[in-house]
Design a protein around this motif. Sequence first.
Motif, short mmCIF file in Angstrom:
data_model
loop_
_atom_site.label_atom_id
_atom_site.label_comp_id
_atom_site.label_asym_id
_atom_site.label_seq_id
_atom_site.Cartn_x
_atom_site.Cartn_y
_atom_site.Cartn_z
N ARG A 14 -1.44 12.36 6.83
CA ARG A 14 -2.17 11.42 5.99
C ARG A 14 -2.68 10.21 6.80
NH1 ARG A 14 -5.40 10.27 1.68
NH2 ARG A 14 -4.87 8.25 0.75
N ILE A 15 -1.84 9.67 7.65
CA ILE A 15 -2.23 8.49 8.43
C ILE A 15 -3.30 8.86 9.45
CG2 ILE A 15 -1.40 6.78 10.11
CD1 ILE A 15 1.29 6.87 8.52
N ALA A 16 -3.16 10.03 10.07
CA ALA A 16 -4.19 10.47 11.02
C ALA A 16 -5.52 10.70 10.32
CB ALA A 16 -3.74 11.73 11.74
N GLU A 17 -5.49 11.26 9.11
CA GLU A 17 -6.72 11.45 8.34
C GLU A 17 -7.36 10.11 7.99
OE1 GLU A 17 -5.50 15.65 6.07
OE2 GLU A 17 -5.24 13.72 5.05
N ILE A 18 -6.53 9.17 7.57
CA ILE A 18 -7.05 7.83 7.24
C ILE A 18 -7.59 7.15 8.50
CG2 ILE A 18 -6.29 5.51 6.56
CD1 ILE A 18 -4.52 6.86 4.47
N GLY A 19 -6.92 7.39 9.61
CA GLY A 19 -7.39 6.82 10.86
C GLY A 19 -8.80 7.22 11.20
N LYS A 20 -9.18 8.44 10.84
CA LYS A 20 -10.54 8.90 11.09
C LYS A 20 -11.56 8.04 10.34
CE LYS A 20 -11.69 12.46 12.69
NZ LYS A 20 -12.23 12.84 14.01
N GLN A 21 -11.14 7.48 9.21
CA GLN A 21 -12.02 6.64 8.41
C GLN A 21 -12.01 5.18 8.85
OE1 GLN A 21 -11.63 7.29 4.07
NE2 GLN A 21 -10.19 8.93 4.55
N LEU A 22 -10.84 4.71 9.30
CA LEU A 22 -10.67 3.27 9.54
C LEU A 22 -10.89 2.84 10.97
CD1 LEU A 22 -7.48 2.49 7.39
CD2 LEU A 22 -9.87 2.53 6.68
N LEU A 23 -10.65 3.74 11.92
CA LEU A 23 -10.75 3.36 13.33
C LEU A 23 -12.20 3.29 13.80
CD1 LEU A 23 -7.85 5.53 14.77
CD2 LEU A 23 -7.99 3.04 14.97
N LYS A 24 -12.48 2.32 14.66
CA LYS A 24 -13.77 2.25 15.32
C LYS A 24 -13.91 3.40 16.31
CE LYS A 24 -13.93 -2.84 15.46
NZ LYS A 24 -13.91 -4.00 16.39
N PRO A 25 -15.12 3.69 16.77
CA PRO A 25 -15.26 4.64 17.87
C PRO A 25 -14.42 4.19 19.06
CG PRO A 25 -17.40 4.19 16.89
CD PRO A 25 -16.43 3.24 16.24
N ASN A 26 -13.65 5.13 19.63
CA ASN A 26 -12.71 4.87 20.72
C ASN A 26 -11.47 4.11 20.26
OD1 ASN A 26 -14.06 6.16 22.96
ND2 ASN A 26 -15.57 4.49 22.83
N CYS A 43 0.84 -1.19 0.00
CA CYS A 43 0.00 0.00 0.00
C CYS A 43 0.87 1.24 0.00
CB CYS A 43 -0.92 0.01 1.23
SG CYS A 43 -2.01 1.45 1.34
N ASP A 44 0.61 2.16 -0.91
CA ASP A 44 1.24 3.48 -0.90
C ASP A 44 0.32 4.39 -0.11
OD1 ASP A 44 2.25 6.00 -1.30
OD2 ASP A 44 2.41 5.83 -3.48
N ILE A 45 0.66 4.63 1.13
CA ILE A 45 -0.27 5.29 2.04
C ILE A 45 -0.56 6.73 1.61
CG2 ILE A 45 1.41 6.20 3.69
CD1 ILE A 45 -2.01 4.52 4.41
N LEU A 46 0.32 7.35 0.83
CA LEU A 46 0.09 8.73 0.41
C LEU A 46 -0.94 8.84 -0.72
CD1 LEU A 46 3.69 10.27 0.53
CD2 LEU A 46 1.87 10.38 2.27
N THR A 47 -1.19 7.73 -1.40
CA THR A 47 -2.13 7.77 -2.53
C THR A 47 -3.26 6.76 -2.42
OG1 THR A 47 -0.80 6.22 -3.83
CG2 THR A 47 -0.31 8.57 -4.08
N GLU A 48 -3.16 5.82 -1.48
CA GLU A 48 -4.15 4.76 -1.35
C GLU A 48 -4.71 4.72 0.07
OE1 GLU A 48 -2.79 1.17 -4.12
OE2 GLU A 48 -1.18 1.79 -2.76
N ILE A 49 -5.89 4.13 0.20
CA ILE A 49 -6.49 3.89 1.51
C ILE A 49 -6.49 2.39 1.77
CG2 ILE A 49 -8.58 4.07 2.89
CD1 ILE A 49 -9.26 6.62 1.41
N PRO A 50 -5.95 1.95 2.89
CA PRO A 50 -5.92 0.50 3.18
C PRO A 50 -7.32 -0.11 3.15
CG PRO A 50 -4.53 1.70 4.73
CD PRO A 50 -5.31 2.73 3.95
#
Length: 277
Positions: A221-233, A165-172
């Motif tokens: 970028r990772i923190a932004e993606i984290g907003k999408q991928l992480l569960k509440p809490n 995964c290229d984290i700068l251009t892709e979303i896991p």
Amino acid sequence: MPTFQELLTSWASKLTDYESQEAESLVSWLLEHHLGWKRTDILNKADEASFPQKIFEDFERLKTGEPIQYIFGKGPFYGRNFFVSPATLIPRNETEELVHLIINENKRAGLKILDIGTGTGCIPISLALEMNSPEVYGMDISEEALRIAKQNADELDAKVIFSKCDILTEIPEVAEIDILVSNPPYIPEQEKSGMHKNVLDFEPSLALFVSIDDPLIFYRRIAEIGKQLLKPNGKLYFEINEKYGNAVASLMHYLGYADVRVLKDLNEKERMVVGRI
């Protein structure tokens, strides 16, 4: 005939790129690796004529500044040995502290964990082996690093799913995760001049350096993606450049993370930032 201590001191003096104590540690590691030498053998006689040729070849490589982990093809991390190659960073003590923090703070069984920029796989493999039945994923842009990571997982019998995964251009393609962890590139390029040659000349630049124009690019970028991928809490754990603790924490606050903490390592350097959704 010299004692082992006299030999160690003599050989260490030839490793001019290192401080004397570090040089002695490297020579000691070399002797132990090839000869089974221990510190308790310090007064024993050392007959260089009986040494295998490989020890002299490896010592010549050490003298060039090549890291001993690359010479041996392995390095220790969290009580285990991991395969390494010039395509992967050498696992470091600071990252062990990050792993230890995650283990201590997350005791619940069955947690879903994603490591971004996995390198040798030392973070997700250690978490897979130390935590209570987690579901663990590791991602990297480097195919060679992923090959090493998979080799380590197989060798250590760890269940980790690795993918490119290229984290700068892709979303896991891993959602609903409980823990997102990353030790991304964080050294600004202008700091190269002050770095040890065994890092600068041998370890992968792709995993080390970022542009001074945007040194927080991976954290953002990772923190932004984290907003999408992480569960509440769900929690985000970063290893950081000691100079950017407040900047990374401010970034996470801005993006809406709660309970953001900047934590110091054993050397009293700000080395980790943690927050939750």
